[in-house]
Enzyme design. Structure first.
Site, PDB file in Angstrom:
ATOM      1  N   ASP A   7      24.765 -17.983   1.369  1.00  0.00           N
ATOM      2  CA  ASP A   7      24.707 -17.862  -0.085  1.00  0.00           C
ATOM      3  C   ASP A   7      24.717 -16.371  -0.403  1.00  0.00           C
ATOM      4  O   ASP A   7      23.680 -15.698  -0.318  1.00  0.00           O
ATOM      5  CB  ASP A   7      23.434 -18.521  -0.619  1.00  0.00           C
ATOM      6  CG  ASP A   7      23.335 -18.427  -2.137  1.00  0.00           C
ATOM      7  OD1 ASP A   7      24.361 -18.631  -2.812  1.00  0.00           O
ATOM      8  OD2 ASP A   7      22.235 -18.133  -2.646  1.00  0.00           O
ATOM      9  N   GLU A  68      29.936 -19.452  -0.183  1.00  0.00           N
ATOM     10  CA  GLU A  68      30.127 -19.822  -1.581  1.00  0.00           C
ATOM     11  C   GLU A  68      31.283 -19.036  -2.173  1.00  0.00           C
ATOM     12  O   GLU A  68      31.367 -17.814  -2.029  1.00  0.00           O
ATOM     13  CB  GLU A  68      28.854 -19.554  -2.392  1.00  0.00           C
ATOM     14  CG  GLU A  68      28.979 -19.947  -3.859  1.00  0.00           C
ATOM     15  CD  GLU A  68      27.702 -19.688  -4.642  1.00  0.00           C
ATOM     16  OE1 GLU A  68      27.734 -18.870  -5.583  1.00  0.00           O
ATOM     17  OE2 GLU A  68      26.675 -20.299  -4.302  1.00  0.00           O
ATOM     18  N   ASP A 141      17.635 -19.304  -2.567  1.00  0.00           N
ATOM     19  CA  ASP A 141      18.797 -18.807  -1.820  1.00  0.00           C
ATOM     20  C   ASP A 141      18.879 -19.457  -0.435  1.00  0.00           C
ATOM     21  O   ASP A 141      19.974 -19.725   0.070  1.00  0.00           O
ATOM     22  CB  ASP A 141      18.711 -17.286  -1.676  1.00  0.00           C
ATOM     23  CG  ASP A 141      18.454 -16.595  -3.002  1.00  0.00           C
ATOM     24  OD1 ASP A 141      19.434 -16.223  -3.664  1.00  0.00           O
ATOM     25  OD2 ASP A 141      17.281 -16.460  -3.373  1.00  0.00           O
TER      26      ASP A 141
END
Length: 227
Positions: A7, A68, A141
């Site tokens: 992330d 991501e 996160d």
């Protein structure tokens, strides 16, 4: 198969490693968050992330990295930091020959919770349940990194099979098209050859006739008829 979910973030970069042998039997291997100070120099912050990600890749040797996909937000400064960290992760994986899969937040949410509009707490709860964790991964996160890895394990192989099927279908279609076109081309070639031969014969006949007509008369020859 081991997948490292990342992330990306400049202040907090989530790292989550998940292993899956069966599509619905996943296990947590490791999870952590790389933190850099907002007052540090940008290059030093990116270097810290690069070193941390590189250490994880070398130690755990994942089969793939799930990252991501960067998308537009109102906060341009946040997007820039996310994009810079994503570039660091992509380069670290490329140096080691590890494939990277990009997933949008909506895809990850839909894969983990069944809804592309799920909130962060819903994602965290489902990650905790899927991996059978004793406690929720914190901060968010870390949970997001694990969700990325889960999404890739569940959706990545299926997407690869779909792309392989498309490629095979395109190859078969191209073969059929070539097979249908070949007889037509052969017939066309034969027709063209026949036409050329006829034209040559006609030309030869005309030339021969002209040659006969232009043969000089001898004194003993009878006069030629005008017809």
């Amino acid at each position: 198969m081991r997948v490292l979910g990342v992330d990306p973030g400049l202040t907090r970069c989530g790292l989550g490693l998940v292993q899956g042998g069966h599509p619905r039997q996943l296990a947590l291997v490791a999870v952590d968050v790389v933190r850099t100070g907002p007052h540090e120099e940008l290059g030093a912050r990116l270097l810290a992330v690069d070193r941390a990600v590189g250490d994880w890749l070398d130690e755990h040797r994942p089969d793939a990295v799930a990252l991501e996909r960067v998308f537009s937000q109102h906060n341009v400064r946040t997007v820039m930091g996310t994009a810079q960290v994503s570039g660091v992760v992509l380069a670290a994986a490329a140096r080691r020959g590890i494939p990277v899969g990009l997933h949008t937040p909506s895809e990850v949410k839909a894969a983990v919770t069944g809804s592309g509009r799920a909130g962060k707490e819903q994602v965290t709860n489902m990650v905790t349940r899927i991996l059978a964790l004793a406690s929720k991964p914190r901060p968010a996160d870390a949970a997001d990194a694990l969700a990325l890895a889960i999404c890739h394990l569940w959706r990545g192989p299926a997407a690869a099979r779909i792309e392989a099927a498309k490629a095979q279908a395109s190859k078969l279609q191209a073969g059929r098209t070539a097979t249908r076109a070949r007889p037509a081309n052969a017939a066309s070639g034969a027709t063209s050859g026949a036409t050329a031969k006829t034209w040559t014969n006609a030309t030869t006949s005309a030339t021969t006739g002209a040659a006969r007509w232009q043969t000089p008369r001898r004194a003993t020859d009878p006069p030629r008829s005008s017809t």
